[in-house]
Scaffold this motif. Structure first.
Motif, PDB file in Angstrom:
ATOM      1  N   THR A 253       0.826  -1.211   0.000  1.00  0.00           N
ATOM      2  CA  THR A 253       0.000   0.000   0.000  1.00  0.00           C
ATOM      3  C   THR A 253       0.859   1.259   0.000  1.00  0.00           C
ATOM      4  OG1 THR A 253      -0.094  -0.017   2.423  1.00  0.00           O
ATOM      5  CG2 THR A 253      -1.853  -1.164   1.242  1.00  0.00           C
ATOM      6  N   GLU A 254       2.143   1.118   0.345  1.00  0.00           N
ATOM      7  CA  GLU A 254       3.028   2.279   0.449  1.00  0.00           C
ATOM      8  C   GLU A 254       4.039   2.358  -0.687  1.00  0.00           C
ATOM      9  OE1 GLU A 254       3.032   2.439   5.344  1.00  0.00           O
ATOM     10  OE2 GLU A 254       4.273   0.981   4.259  1.00  0.00           O
ATOM     11  N   ASN A 255       4.460   1.219  -1.234  1.00  0.00           N
ATOM     12  CA  ASN A 255       5.434   1.279  -2.329  1.00  0.00           C
ATOM     13  C   ASN A 255       5.028   0.433  -3.533  1.00  0.00           C
ATOM     14  OD1 ASN A 255       5.936  -1.341  -1.538  1.00  0.00           O
ATOM     15  ND2 ASN A 255       8.057  -0.991  -0.901  1.00  0.00           N
ATOM     16  N   GLY A 256       3.796  -0.060  -3.548  1.00  0.00           N
ATOM     17  CA  GLY A 256       3.314  -0.823  -4.689  1.00  0.00           C
ATOM     18  C   GLY A 256       2.493   0.044  -5.625  1.00  0.00           C
ATOM     19  N   VAL A 257       1.494  -0.566  -6.220  1.00  0.00           N
ATOM     20  CA  VAL A 257       0.530   0.167  -7.054  1.00  0.00           C
ATOM     21  C   VAL A 257      -0.693   0.395  -6.174  1.00  0.00           C
ATOM     22  CG1 VAL A 257      -0.893   0.099  -9.131  1.00  0.00           C
ATOM     23  CG2 VAL A 257       1.405  -0.905  -9.162  1.00  0.00           C
ATOM     24  N   ALA A 258      -0.806   1.586  -5.605  1.00  0.00           N
ATOM     25  CA  ALA A 258      -1.862   1.834  -4.625  1.00  0.00           C
ATOM     26  C   ALA A 258      -2.235   3.301  -4.605  1.00  0.00           C
ATOM     27  CB  ALA A 258      -1.410   1.391  -3.225  1.00  0.00           C
ATOM     28  N   GLY A 259      -3.406   3.568  -4.111  1.00  0.00           N
ATOM     29  CA  GLY A 259      -3.872   4.939  -3.978  1.00  0.00           C
ATOM     30  C   GLY A 259      -5.146   4.986  -3.164  1.00  0.00           C
ATOM     31  N   SER A 260      -5.410   6.125  -2.571  1.00  0.00           N
ATOM     32  CA  SER A 260      -6.656   6.332  -1.831  1.00  0.00           C
ATOM     33  C   SER A 260      -6.965   7.815  -1.829  1.00  0.00           C
ATOM     34  CB  SER A 260      -6.537   5.800  -0.396  1.00  0.00           C
ATOM     35  OG  SER A 260      -5.507   6.467   0.308  1.00  0.00           O
ATOM     36  N   LEU A 261      -8.236   8.126  -1.698  1.00  0.00           N
ATOM     37  CA  LEU A 261      -8.692   9.510  -1.689  1.00  0.00           C
ATOM     38  C   LEU A 261      -9.024   9.934  -0.263  1.00  0.00           C
ATOM     39  CD1 LEU A 261     -11.092   9.551  -4.778  1.00  0.00           C
ATOM     40  CD2 LEU A 261      -8.662  10.123  -4.704  1.00  0.00           C
ATOM     41  N   PHE A 262      -8.769  11.203   0.051  1.00  0.00           N
ATOM     42  CA  PHE A 262      -9.145  11.719   1.354  1.00  0.00           C
ATOM     43  C   PHE A 262      -9.350  13.220   1.254  1.00  0.00           C
ATOM     44  CE2 PHE A 262      -4.546  12.007   1.190  1.00  0.00           C
ATOM     45  CZ  PHE A 262      -4.220  13.178   1.859  1.00  0.00           C
ATOM     46  N   ALA A 263     -10.044  13.758   2.251  1.00  0.00           N
ATOM     47  CA  ALA A 263     -10.270  15.201   2.330  1.00  0.00           C
ATOM     48  C   ALA A 263      -9.234  15.799   3.271  1.00  0.00           C
ATOM     49  CB  ALA A 263     -11.676  15.486   2.828  1.00  0.00           C
ATOM     50  N   PHE A 264      -8.837  17.039   2.970  1.00  0.00           N
ATOM     51  CA  PHE A 264      -7.794  17.660   3.786  1.00  0.00           C
ATOM     52  C   PHE A 264      -8.068  19.142   3.854  1.00  0.00           C
ATOM     53  CE2 PHE A 264      -3.088  18.542   4.496  1.00  0.00           C
ATOM     54  CZ  PHE A 264      -3.094  18.032   5.774  1.00  0.00           C
ATOM     55  N   ASN A 265      -7.014  19.938   3.888  1.00  0.00           N
ATOM     56  CA  ASN A 265      -7.160  21.369   4.120  1.00  0.00           C
ATOM     57  C   ASN A 265      -7.853  22.090   2.968  1.00  0.00           C
ATOM     58  OD1 ASN A 265      -5.816  21.044   6.506  1.00  0.00           O
ATOM     59  ND2 ASN A 265      -3.835  21.701   5.723  1.00  0.00           N
ATOM     60  N   THR A 266      -8.614  23.115   3.317  1.00  0.00           N
ATOM     61  CA  THR A 266      -9.166  24.040   2.330  1.00  0.00           C
ATOM     62  C   THR A 266      -8.052  24.976   1.870  1.00  0.00           C
ATOM     63  OG1 THR A 266     -11.347  23.950   3.352  1.00  0.00           O
ATOM     64  CG2 THR A 266     -10.892  25.835   1.944  1.00  0.00           C
ATOM     65  N   ILE A 267      -7.966  25.211   0.562  1.00  0.00           N
ATOM     66  CA  ILE A 267      -6.899  26.058   0.021  1.00  0.00           C
ATOM     67  C   ILE A 267      -7.494  27.119  -0.899  1.00  0.00           C
ATOM     68  CG2 ILE A 267      -5.226  24.172   0.131  1.00  0.00           C
ATOM     69  CD1 ILE A 267      -5.528  23.893  -2.926  1.00  0.00           C
ATOM     70  N   ARG A 268      -6.652  28.092  -1.257  1.00  0.00           N
ATOM     71  CA  ARG A 268      -7.011  29.103  -2.262  1.00  0.00           C
ATOM     72  C   ARG A 268      -6.156  28.869  -3.500  1.00  0.00           C
ATOM     73  NH1 ARG A 268      -4.893  34.159  -3.773  1.00  0.00           N
ATOM     74  NH2 ARG A 268      -3.329  34.029  -2.117  1.00  0.00           N
ATOM     75  N   ASP A 269      -6.811  28.790  -4.639  1.00  0.00           N
ATOM     76  CA  ASP A 269      -6.092  28.646  -5.901  1.00  0.00           C
ATOM     77  C   ASP A 269      -5.563  30.021  -6.307  1.00  0.00           C
ATOM     78  OD1 ASP A 269      -5.174  28.305  -8.477  1.00  0.00           O
ATOM     79  OD2 ASP A 269      -6.854  27.056  -9.114  1.00  0.00           O
ATOM     80  N   PRO A 270      -4.253  30.285  -6.228  1.00  0.00           N
ATOM     81  CA  PRO A 270      -3.734  31.632  -6.501  1.00  0.00           C
ATOM     82  C   PRO A 270      -3.829  32.041  -7.960  1.00  0.00           C
ATOM     83  CG  PRO A 270      -1.926  30.093  -6.197  1.00  0.00           C
ATOM     84  CD  PRO A 270      -3.174  29.339  -5.884  1.00  0.00           C
ATOM     85  N   ILE A 271      -4.072  31.102  -8.859  1.00  0.00           N
ATOM     86  CA  ILE A 271      -4.201  31.440 -10.275  1.00  0.00           C
ATOM     87  C   ILE A 271      -5.629  31.873 -10.596  1.00  0.00           C
ATOM     88  CG2 ILE A 271      -4.010  30.571 -12.634  1.00  0.00           C
ATOM     89  CD1 ILE A 271      -1.817  28.712 -11.670  1.00  0.00           C
ATOM     90  N   LEU A 272      -6.599  31.120 -10.136  1.00  0.00           N
ATOM     91  CA  LEU A 272      -7.996  31.441 -10.423  1.00  0.00           C
ATOM     92  C   LEU A 272      -8.621  32.322  -9.351  1.00  0.00           C
ATOM     93  CD1 LEU A 272      -9.259  28.004 -11.802  1.00  0.00           C
ATOM     94  CD2 LEU A 272      -8.468  30.007 -13.073  1.00  0.00           C
ATOM     95  N   CYS A 273      -7.913  32.536  -8.257  1.00  0.00           N
ATOM     96  CA  CYS A 273      -8.359  33.460  -7.215  1.00  0.00           C
ATOM     97  C   CYS A 273      -7.142  34.250  -6.732  1.00  0.00           C
ATOM     98  CB  CYS A 273      -9.021  32.706  -6.062  1.00  0.00           C
ATOM     99  SG  CYS A 273      -9.659  33.787  -4.741  1.00  0.00           S
ATOM    100  N   PRO A 274      -6.621  35.163  -7.555  1.00  0.00           N
ATOM    101  CA  PRO A 274      -5.361  35.843  -7.224  1.00  0.00           C
ATOM    102  C   PRO A 274      -5.496  36.952  -6.181  1.00  0.00           C
ATOM    103  CG  PRO A 274      -6.189  36.628  -9.326  1.00  0.00           C
ATOM    104  CD  PRO A 274      -7.095  35.515  -8.911  1.00  0.00           C
ATOM    105  N   VAL A 275      -6.715  37.455  -5.952  1.00  0.00           N
ATOM    106  CA  VAL A 275      -6.888  38.616  -5.080  1.00  0.00           C
ATOM    107  C   VAL A 275      -7.563  38.172  -3.778  1.00  0.00           C
ATOM    108  CG1 VAL A 275      -7.928  40.903  -4.833  1.00  0.00           C
ATOM    109  CG2 VAL A 275      -7.102  40.135  -7.078  1.00  0.00           C
ATOM    110  N   SER A 276      -6.979  38.556  -2.658  1.00  0.00           N
ATOM    111  CA  SER A 276      -7.593  38.273  -1.363  1.00  0.00           C
ATOM    112  C   SER A 276      -7.805  39.578  -0.623  1.00  0.00           C
ATOM    113  CB  SER A 276      -6.707  37.337  -0.535  1.00  0.00           C
ATOM    114  OG  SER A 276      -5.434  37.915  -0.312  1.00  0.00           O
ATOM    115  N   ASN A 277      -8.647  39.568   0.368  1.00  0.00           N
ATOM    116  CA  ASN A 277      -8.873  40.754   1.189  1.00  0.00           C
ATOM    117  C   ASN A 277      -7.621  41.067   2.015  1.00  0.00           C
ATOM    118  OD1 ASN A 277     -11.593  41.118   0.369  1.00  0.00           O
ATOM    119  ND2 ASN A 277     -12.251  39.496   1.788  1.00  0.00           N
ATOM    120  N   PRO A 278      -7.532  42.308   2.525  1.00  0.00           N
ATOM    121  CA  PRO A 278      -6.340  42.682   3.325  1.00  0.00           C
ATOM    122  C   PRO A 278      -6.085  41.769   4.506  1.00  0.00           C
ATOM    123  CG  PRO A 278      -7.588  44.635   2.728  1.00  0.00           C
ATOM    124  CD  PRO A 278      -8.409  43.466   2.292  1.00  0.00           C
ATOM    125  N   ASP A 279      -7.149  41.205   5.095  1.00  0.00           N
ATOM    126  CA  ASP A 279      -6.952  40.327   6.238  1.00  0.00           C
ATOM    127  C   ASP A 279      -6.681  38.880   5.820  1.00  0.00           C
ATOM    128  OD1 ASP A 279      -9.398  39.550   5.260  1.00  0.00           O
ATOM    129  OD2 ASP A 279     -10.493  39.841   7.135  1.00  0.00           O
TER     130      ASP A 279
END
Length: 951
Positions: A611-637
């Protein structure tokens, strides 16, 4: 460590020369020795010895101990051992990657660091790995009636057994022989409903000749499910609105997260009309707008299980033949069939849009398929009961499909041959084993979103949201999905041992051996998960093979009557990564018959799995992120700016799918283990041991996403440019595609160190000529559980961390077990009291350093900042099991037991995500109790009675 291969050669060469030089002397000694000392092999060594108290701490559970526990399965009995800790796996966690299985986690170092043996040999692991990563042996399928004893080695044993023995070894030893016929019938049920259990056992022993004995054991066990709605109490709460900031999580309830709940009455909603009464059309009289808003349309949770339905059928055949005075052949073949049925919340119809399914499988790139654009997941104006004159959204449970259900059927096959004898003064053993575990999973009630949308928009015969649809239509909407996973482990072992010389304390003994193990795992995810046609299916797969060849040697040297020195060393070669070398030394100093001092020091390793060095994969949810290319502008805070004409709002707070990938360059995890203890035997039949342990595991294999240096955008996979909507409402073609998923490989990046003490005392004494009493106490205390990640060390002892492992089991510092047994002639009465200490809900290793953030992490019971302080601690849990047996005569024995005698309820654990799910995909909330630690409380008082007949 580089000198270890030379050390192996030196031990073997020295042993051979010493054996040659002392051969004559030994023959003379043997001729004059008229008293035979019974010698046994104890788990942790292959050298037979007279004293079962070795330098290593070993706990022994006999067949009688298992019976006295009050349980009817090996997994239940092992769940209560005090050394079982954080990361233990229970069948009660229906959201586990390894659904349907149970595993032991000695010292809290996860099921992947505990080696489970059967008769001293390896067994194929469960095909579905814990958390999609850690292979382990499923103890659910081991039959209880055929067990002679279980030996639990509580220190590292890689020098003798190799990989996976970092935290210790559980060696299940089956009966070697049996005479006559034994028939057992037992039945039991819970006081509060559900969980009825029926158990039948048959063992028949036979002699084929004066030198050959065999037996056949057949065991059947059936256990009913226990549903949430069959229990009450604070821990079963779903409505938390009585607490400040609390939410009502009952099915069909409206709260601050869910403004339009799904009720049993399906309804339509026109989003253009807002939230006024005129925006809704209820399709039957079971609910209306006012009653829904007043939470009068809630309905009973009829699907959540506290205990799954399970069924076991086990067949074991054994044959032992003495070929001559020196040689014995043992053959064992077994077939274990374990079935369980687990259910979760019914599927809901998507509302307005569907984000698609991330298709994932072996030898293919993941892709998001089946996306239904915003506003498209609707019913048309012509749909029966639609008064709005145009397409509108749907709020409904998928009709005619009451709940999602997974049927798991695991078949375990095992055939082992053992040949034992003597050659030129050497005790020789040769073993051949073929083992295979096959898990078939069947999924029902999971939706095909595309087929569901087509059925709802079928103008000639639309899907009826109120039910009554044909079986053919439902077969398309909620198809039955099947998958098959297999894990094979085959081995050849050659061992030899002999006495080399007479020392002052006894014989100097050498043991050596060669082993070859072949593993083959084939666990693809279902085809419908690979092509993305069905939503919600398990999204993990693993395929790989591994060959392991090893050479080991060990010496037992009683240099004085008061001092024994032991040493062992092992060299392993894996075709997946290379070599590992593991030494171990130990001593036992006995200045008097009443006192001994013992200790061990060893190194160990865990090889990267498929599961770690063979042919393996799994899906999971993790941190929320901002896509800097499609969302380049953020508020001052730093907060998302969803109004900017340069931003695509949906990409400013993005929760992408993370894909766990393998790494061919992984190195094994490496451990250092130390024990130091005393054995005190002040009087006959009273023995006490106290052992200190410390285990440090370096190079632990974790997801790269856990590292502070991990930049998800560097591992993002995007689709092609597409039409998007910007913050000012305008549309256009994006410069790049949206993020489809983020890859994160495994890396060697963490250290865990745990230290504690184990105390055990047992005293057997006579009350009078016909009665006796046995008193026992076992206690495990954890001093620390330090996890070092990103250069920072966190002490997780007494917390809920590490919460991301094995269903968030919690990490209590103390576990204790007090046993009291009374025997008077044919009558035996035993009581076992188990104690699990409390712990707080924080997990510093995951950034959860205060109560509120910890309780918010895995549930939605309260609004942020308003978590009640009374739930910041998980209370301690104490429960007692009572068992009784009465032997009427040589043939008939009556057995009875009451587990959880005082009907103790489990403490509230409002942090764990390993509890029974109550809201499924709606918000992920689980029931507020911990099945890994407190399952006996959820089951409640359980009565059982049985009869055994021998002839």
């Amino acid at each position: 460590m580089k000198s270890i291969p030379l050390a192996v050669a030196h031990i073997l060469a020295t042993g051979a020369l010493t054996a040659l030089a002392t051969h004559t002397a030994q023959a003379q000694d043997a001729a004059g020795d008229n008293q035979e000392i019974k010698r046994v092999v104890v788990t942790g060594s292959y050298i037979s010895r007279a004293d079962q108290e070795t330098p290593s701490p070993v706990q022994v559970m006999t067949a009688a101990d298992l019976k006295k526990s009050g349980y009817t399965t090996v997994s239940e009995a092992l769940r209560d051992i005090t050394a079982n800790g954080q990361g233990t796996l229970s069948q009660g966690f229906n959201g586990a990657f390894a659904a349907g299985a149970s595993g032991v986690s000695l010292r809290g170092l996860t099921v992947g660091a505990t080696l489970v043996l059967i008769d001293g040999h390896r067994m194929a692991p469960y095909p579905l790995s814990d958390d999609g990563q850690r292979p382990f042996v499923d103890i659910t399928s081991i039959p209880m009636e055929a067990v002679e004893r279980i030996e639990i080695l509580k220190d590292g044993a890689s020098a003798v057994y190799g990989s996976d023995a970092i935290a210790g070894v559980v060696n299940v030893i089956l009966k070697k022989s049996f005479q006559g016929t034994s028939v057992t019938a037992e039945t039991g049920t819970t006081q509060h409903g559900g969980g009825a259990t029926h158990h039948l056992g048959l063992m028949h022993g036979f002699d084929l000749s004066d030198n050959t004995n065999g037996y056949v054991a057949l065991e059947y066990r059936q256990q009913d499910q226990i549903l949430l709605n069959q229990r009450d109490g604070a821990w079963t709460r779903m409505d938390w609105s009585a607490d400040p900031g609390g939410r009502d999580l009952r099915p069909g309830a409206r709260n601050s997260i869910i403004s339009n709940p799904v009720t049993r009455t399906p309804y339509l909603q026109d989003p253009a009309l807002g939230s006024t009464a005129g925006a809704y059309a209820f399709l039957d009289n079971g609910c209306d707008f006012a009653r829904r808003n007043a939470n009068q349309c809630v309905f009973t949770n009829t699907w959540s299980q506290l205990q799954p339905t399970s069924e076991n059928l086990d067949l074991l055949a054994s044959l032992t033949s003495r070929l001559n005075n020196d040689w014995t052949l043992g053959l064992k073949a077994s077939y274990f069939d374990s079935k369980s049925q687990q259910t979760i919340r019914p599927s809901s119809v998507p509302v307005g849009s569907f984000a698609g399914v991330t298709a994932i499988g072996p030898y293919r790139e993941p892709a998001i398929v089946g996306v239904i654009d915003p506003g498209a997941y609707t019913v048309p104006a012509s749909y029966p009961g639609n008064p709005f004159g145009h397409a509108v959204n749907i709020r409904a449970i998928v009709p005619d499909s009451p709940f999602r259900r997974t049927d798991v059927d695991t078949k375990s096959y095992r055939a082992v041959a053992d040949l034992n004898g003597t050659v030129a003064g050497w005790d020789v053993a040769a073993s051949l084993g073929l083992t295979r575990v096959e898990t078939n999973s069947t999924y029902r009630g999971y939706i095909n979103p595309t087929a569901l949308l087509q059925a709802l928009n079928n103008t000639a015969n639309p899907l009826k949201l109120t039910g009554g649809n044909s079986a053919d239509v439902m077969a398309l909407v909620t198809p039955t999905v099947s998958s098959k996973a297999t894990d094979e482990l085959n081995f050849i072992e050659l061992r030899a041992s002999r006495e080399l010389a007479k020392l002052d304390g006894g014989p100097l003994s050498l043991g050596t051996g060669l082993t070859f193990v072949h593993k083959s795992l084939n666990a693809p995810d279902p085809v419908e998960a690979q092509n993305g046609t069905v939503n919600g299916l398990p999204s993990a797969y693993a395929i790989g093979k591994e060959n392991n060849a090893a050479l080991y040697a060990e010496l037992a040297a009683p240099v004085l009557k008061s001092l024994e020195l032991d040493a062992a060393v092992r060299a392993d070669h894996y075709d997946t990564y290379g070599h590992s070398y593991t030494p171990k030394v130990g001593f036992k100093f006995t200045p008097s018959s009443m006192f001994s001092l013992r200790g061990t020091a060893s190194r160990g390793f865990r090889a990267p799995s498929a599961t770690e060095n063979g042919v393996a994969g799994s899906l999971f949810a993790f941190n929320t992120i901002r896509d800097p290319i499609l969302c380049p502008v953020s508020n001052p805070d730093g907060s998302p700016n969803t109004d900017s004409p340069q931003n695509v709002p949906a990409q400013c707070e993005l929760s992408p799918t993370y894909l766990q990938t393998t790494n061919k360059n992984l190195q094994p995890e490496k451990s250092k283990s130390y024990t130091l203890g005393v054995i005190i035997e002040p009087i006959k039949n009273w023995s006490t041991t106290l052992d200190y342990y410390k285990i440090t595991v370096d190079n632990q294999i974790i997801s790269m996403s856990a590292l502070a240096s991990f930049d998800p955008l560097q591992f993002a996979t995007r689709g092609g440019p597409e039409t998007v909507t910007y913050g000012d409402g305008s549309t256009g073609t994006s410069s790049v595609g949206t993020i489809q998923y983020i890859s994160t490989p495994y890396v060697n990046g963490q250290t865990t160190s745990t230290a504690g003490a184990e105390f055990e005392s047992r005293y057997r004494f006579k009350l009078n000529d016909v009665s006796k009493m046995t008193v026992g106490l076992q206690w495990s205390h954890m001093f620390n559980y330090n996890m070092t990640l990103n250069g920072k060390t966190y002490n997780l002892a007494g917390t809920h961390g590490p919460a991301i492992v094995s269903g968030d089991t919690g990490n209590p510092k103390d576990r204790a077990q007090f046993t009291l047994s009374y025997d008077q002639g044919p009558l035996t009465i035993s009581a076992t009291t188990n104690y699990i200490s409390g712990f707080d809900v924080t997990d510093p290793s995951n950034g959860l350093t205060d109560c509120d953030s910890s309780l918010q992490a895995n549930n939605s019971r309260w609004k942020a900042g308003q978590s009640p302080s009374q739930y910041c601690k998980v209370a301690s849990f104490t429960y007692t099991n009572l068992s009784m047996s009465y032997q009427f005569n040589k043939a008939w024995t009556l057995n009875g037991a009451i587990t959880n005698l005082f009907d103790k309820a489990p403490p509230i654990d409002a942090q764990t995500y390993g509890g029974t799910g109550i809201n499924g995909s709606s918000n992920g909330t689980g029931l507020a109790y911990n099945p890994s630690l407190h399952q006996t409380g959820a089951v409640g008082r359980f009565y059982s009675v049985g009869l055994n007949y021998k002839f």
